[in-house]
Design a protein around this motif. Structure first.
Motif, PDB file in Angstrom:
ATOM      1  N   SER A 256      11.793  36.722  76.963  1.00 51.94           N
ATOM      2  CA  SER A 256      12.899  37.394  76.262  1.00 51.94           C
ATOM      3  C   SER A 256      13.995  36.409  75.904  1.00 51.94           C
ATOM      4  CB  SER A 256      13.473  38.512  77.130  1.00 51.94           C
ATOM      5  OG  SER A 256      12.520  39.523  77.302  1.00 51.94           O
ATOM      6  N   ASP A 257      14.258  35.446  76.790  1.00 47.64           N
ATOM      7  CA  ASP A 257      15.284  34.439  76.519  1.00 47.64           C
ATOM      8  C   ASP A 257      14.889  33.579  75.316  1.00 47.64           C
ATOM      9  OD1 ASP A 257      17.750  32.951  77.189  1.00 47.64           O
ATOM     10  OD2 ASP A 257      16.327  31.329  77.648  1.00 47.64           O
ATOM     11  N   GLU A 258      13.625  33.181  75.243  1.00 47.47           N
ATOM     12  CA  GLU A 258      13.166  32.361  74.115  1.00 47.47           C
ATOM     13  C   GLU A 258      13.248  33.135  72.799  1.00 47.47           C
ATOM     14  OE1 GLU A 258       9.957  29.500  76.430  1.00 47.47           O
ATOM     15  OE2 GLU A 258       9.355  31.519  75.832  1.00 47.47           O
ATOM     16  N   ILE A 259      12.882  34.392  72.836  1.00 43.51           N
ATOM     17  CA  ILE A 259      12.967  35.231  71.638  1.00 43.51           C
ATOM     18  C   ILE A 259      14.425  35.370  71.196  1.00 43.51           C
ATOM     19  CG2 ILE A 259      12.634  37.590  70.765  1.00 43.51           C
ATOM     20  CD1 ILE A 259      10.114  37.631  72.641  1.00 43.51           C
ATOM     21  N   ALA A 260      15.317  35.576  72.159  1.00 36.08           N
ATOM     22  CA  ALA A 260      16.744  35.698  71.844  1.00 36.08           C
ATOM     23  C   ALA A 260      17.280  34.408  71.227  1.00 36.08           C
ATOM     24  CB  ALA A 260      17.537  36.063  73.095  1.00 36.08           C
ATOM     25  N   GLN A 261      16.833  33.248  71.726  1.00 32.22           N
ATOM     26  CA  GLN A 261      17.269  31.969  71.156  1.00 32.22           C
ATOM     27  C   GLN A 261      16.823  31.829  69.704  1.00 32.22           C
ATOM     28  OE1 GLN A 261      15.899  28.766  73.634  1.00 32.22           O
ATOM     29  NE2 GLN A 261      17.489  29.089  75.176  1.00 32.22           N
ATOM     30  N   VAL A 262      15.588  32.213  69.426  1.00 35.22           N
ATOM     31  CA  VAL A 262      15.085  32.150  68.046  1.00 35.22           C
ATOM     32  C   VAL A 262      15.898  33.096  67.160  1.00 35.22           C
ATOM     33  CG1 VAL A 262      13.112  32.647  66.547  1.00 35.22           C
ATOM     34  CG2 VAL A 262      12.767  31.395  68.693  1.00 35.22           C
ATOM     35  N   CYS A 263      16.160  34.303  67.655  1.00 35.50           N
ATOM     36  CA  CYS A 263      16.940  35.267  66.871  1.00 35.50           C
ATOM     37  C   CYS A 263      18.343  34.734  66.580  1.00 35.50           C
ATOM     38  CB  CYS A 263      17.020  36.609  67.592  1.00 35.50           C
ATOM     39  SG  CYS A 263      15.456  37.511  67.600  1.00 35.50           S
ATOM     40  N   ARG A 264      18.978  34.129  67.572  1.00 28.22           N
ATOM     41  CA  ARG A 264      20.314  33.555  67.359  1.00 28.22           C
ATOM     42  C   ARG A 264      20.259  32.432  66.331  1.00 28.22           C
ATOM     43  NH1 ARG A 264      20.880  34.693  72.924  1.00 28.22           N
ATOM     44  NH2 ARG A 264      20.161  32.607  73.518  1.00 28.22           N
ATOM     45  N   ALA A 265      19.231  31.589  66.422  1.00 30.72           N
ATOM     46  CA  ALA A 265      19.095  30.485  65.473  1.00 30.72           C
ATOM     47  C   ALA A 265      18.899  31.008  64.055  1.00 30.72           C
ATOM     48  CB  ALA A 265      17.930  29.584  65.875  1.00 30.72           C
ATOM     49  N   LEU A 266      18.113  32.053  63.903  1.00 33.50           N
ATOM     50  CA  LEU A 266      17.838  32.603  62.572  1.00 33.50           C
ATOM     51  C   LEU A 266      18.962  33.501  62.068  1.00 33.50           C
ATOM     52  CD1 LEU A 266      14.042  33.425  62.894  1.00 33.50           C
ATOM     53  CD2 LEU A 266      15.118  31.460  61.761  1.00 33.50           C
ATOM     54  N   GLY A 267      19.946  33.762  62.915  1.00 33.15           N
ATOM     55  CA  GLY A 267      21.074  34.612  62.529  1.00 33.15           C
ATOM     56  C   GLY A 267      22.064  33.927  61.605  1.00 33.15           C
ATOM     57  N   ASP A 268      21.879  32.654  61.361  1.00 36.76           N
ATOM     58  CA  ASP A 268      22.746  31.916  60.438  1.00 36.76           C
ATOM     59  C   ASP A 268      22.027  31.759  59.100  1.00 36.76           C
ATOM     60  OD1 ASP A 268      25.170  29.801  60.221  1.00 36.76           O
ATOM     61  OD2 ASP A 268      23.371  28.983  59.256  1.00 36.76           O
ATOM     62  N   GLU A 269      22.727  32.073  58.026  1.00 36.14           N
ATOM     63  CA  GLU A 269      22.111  32.043  56.695  1.00 36.14           C
ATOM     64  C   GLU A 269      21.551  30.667  56.342  1.00 36.14           C
ATOM     65  OE1 GLU A 269      23.463  32.827  52.057  1.00 36.14           O
ATOM     66  OE2 GLU A 269      24.704  33.607  53.679  1.00 36.14           O
TER      67      GLU A 269
ATOM     68  N   PHE B  68       6.640  33.984  67.841  1.00 36.31           N
ATOM     69  CA  PHE B  68       7.730  34.859  67.412  1.00 36.31           C
ATOM     70  C   PHE B  68       7.210  35.929  66.465  1.00 36.31           C
ATOM     71  CE2 PHE B  68      11.420  35.795  64.631  1.00 36.31           C
ATOM     72  CZ  PHE B  68      12.258  36.342  65.591  1.00 36.31           C
ATOM     73  N   LYS B  69       6.336  35.548  65.535  1.00 38.44           N
ATOM     74  CA  LYS B  69       5.745  36.525  64.614  1.00 38.44           C
ATOM     75  C   LYS B  69       4.927  37.561  65.363  1.00 38.44           C
ATOM     76  CE  LYS B  69       3.760  34.865  60.929  1.00 38.44           C
ATOM     77  NZ  LYS B  69       3.011  33.988  59.996  1.00 38.44           N
ATOM     78  N   GLU B  70       4.219  37.124  66.395  1.00 36.90           N
ATOM     79  CA  GLU B  70       3.423  38.057  67.196  1.00 36.90           C
ATOM     80  C   GLU B  70       4.343  39.067  67.887  1.00 36.90           C
ATOM     81  OE1 GLU B  70       0.633  37.988  71.158  1.00 36.90           O
ATOM     82  OE2 GLU B  70       0.545  36.263  69.819  1.00 36.90           O
ATOM     83  N   PHE B  71       5.452  38.587  68.438  1.00 33.50           N
ATOM     84  CA  PHE B  71       6.406  39.488  69.077  1.00 33.50           C
ATOM     85  C   PHE B  71       6.925  40.515  68.070  1.00 33.50           C
ATOM     86  CE2 PHE B  71      10.914  40.532  69.604  1.00 33.50           C
ATOM     87  CZ  PHE B  71      10.850  41.278  70.769  1.00 33.50           C
ATOM     88  N   ILE B  72       7.342  40.058  66.900  1.00 28.83           N
ATOM     89  CA  ILE B  72       7.871  40.958  65.867  1.00 28.83           C
ATOM     90  C   ILE B  72       6.788  41.957  65.452  1.00 28.83           C
ATOM     91  CG2 ILE B  72       8.723  41.095  63.481  1.00 28.83           C
ATOM     92  CD1 ILE B  72      10.807  40.059  65.494  1.00 28.83           C
TER      93      ILE B  72
END
Length: 100
Positions: free
Chosen positions: A3-16, A80-84
């Motif tokens: 969950s922590d790794e997924i959250a890090q990816v989401c935060r990184a992708l949260g910037d345009e 990440f794609k698998e999780f989504i």
């Protein structure tokens, strides 16, 4: 992925800008100089974005002389794609909605 790794990816992708960088890298490895041509940002700002993308594991860096070449880390992106892809939405009656 945790969950922590997924959250890090989401935060990184949260910037345009970082999202645009990932989309550009989906076409293959790119030199930092080519990324800078696309964005109206300084080299230190690009380095900051790439550091964040690297820390979450989405981007790998290869040095060649004074230039950095960036590419997507397919393992992290696939996980990440698998999780989504496993996310579903269920309606109140228990039936899965057709959000695919």
């Amino acid at each position: 992925m945790t969950s922590d790794e997924i959250a890090q990816v989401c935060r990184a992708l949260g910037d345009e800008n970082r999202l645009d960088i990932v989309q550009m890298l989906s076409g293959g490895e790119m030199c930092a100089c080519k990324l800078l041509e696309k964005f109206n940002i300084t080299q230190p700002t690009l380095s900051h974005h790439m550091k964040i993308l690297g820390e979450c594991g989405l981007v790998e860096t290869r040095r060649e002389g004074k230039w950095a070449h960036y590419s997507l880390n397919c393992g992290t992106l696939s996980a990440f794609k698998e999780f989504i892809g496993q996310l579903t939405c269920t309606q109140p009656d228990g039936k899965e909605c057709s959000c695919r």
